[in-house]
Write a protein that holds these residues in place. Sequence first.
Motif, short mmCIF file in Angstrom:
data_model
loop_
_atom_site.label_atom_id
_atom_site.label_comp_id
_atom_site.label_asym_id
_atom_site.label_seq_id
_atom_site.Cartn_x
_atom_site.Cartn_y
_atom_site.Cartn_z
N ARG A 3 33.40 14.23 71.24
CA ARG A 3 34.16 14.25 70.08
C ARG A 3 33.46 14.06 68.74
O ARG A 3 32.42 13.18 68.94
N LEU A 4 33.43 14.60 67.87
CA LEU A 4 32.84 14.42 66.39
C LEU A 4 33.32 13.06 65.93
O LEU A 4 34.54 12.89 65.76
N VAL A 16 28.44 9.98 58.28
CA VAL A 16 28.96 11.30 58.55
C VAL A 16 27.78 12.12 59.12
O VAL A 16 28.20 12.97 60.18
N CYS A 17 26.82 12.15 58.47
CA CYS A 17 25.83 13.08 58.82
C CYS A 17 24.96 12.65 59.94
O CYS A 17 24.58 13.36 60.63
N ALA A 18 24.99 11.30 60.46
CA ALA A 18 24.45 10.92 61.60
C ALA A 18 25.10 11.36 62.68
O ALA A 18 25.03 11.54 63.78
N GLY A 19 26.67 11.37 62.49
CA GLY A 19 27.59 11.83 63.50
C GLY A 19 27.55 12.96 63.87
O GLY A 19 27.49 13.66 65.10
N VAL A 20 27.30 14.03 62.70
CA VAL A 20 26.97 15.51 62.88
C VAL A 20 25.85 15.64 63.90
O VAL A 20 25.75 16.50 64.66
N PHE A 24 25.68 17.36 67.34
CA PHE A 24 24.89 18.52 67.81
C PHE A 24 23.37 18.57 68.33
O PHE A 24 22.71 19.38 68.91
N GLY A 25 23.08 17.26 68.74
CA GLY A 25 22.12 16.70 69.43
C GLY A 25 20.78 16.88 68.65
O GLY A 25 19.56 17.25 69.18
N PRO A 59 36.95 9.74 62.76
CA PRO A 59 36.75 8.29 63.23
C PRO A 59 35.46 7.88 63.56
O PRO A 59 34.58 8.70 63.77
N LYS A 60 35.50 6.59 63.56
CA LYS A 60 34.27 5.91 63.80
C LYS A 60 33.74 6.14 65.31
O LYS A 60 34.93 6.20 66.12
N ASP A 61 32.78 5.99 65.71
CA ASP A 61 32.32 6.26 66.99
C ASP A 61 32.92 5.12 68.27
O ASP A 61 32.99 5.45 69.14
N ASN A 62 33.23 3.93 67.50
CA ASN A 62 33.76 2.98 68.37
C ASN A 62 35.24 2.90 68.59
O ASN A 62 35.94 2.38 69.21
#
Length: 64
Positions: A3-4, A16-20, A24-25, A59-62
């Motif tokens: 999930r994003l 946001v940019c770190a999550g994207v 996408f790896g 959402p946040k990753d946690n």
Amino acid sequence: MRRLSKSTKDKKVSGVCAGVGQYFGIDPTIVRIGFVILTLATAVIPCLIGYIFADWVMPKDNEV
């Protein structure tokens, strides 16, 4: 299932940019540089509104 989500560990502004980048790896720095280039090459205000919207929706990753 992936999930994003916003990153809480590798964030500079809101993650946001770190999550994207994680989704996408690819390296989050590449995503950040691409976002800055896209923002400066096109329109600043719509890109910033999109970033703020993504910050609000993702959402946040946690929390995932």
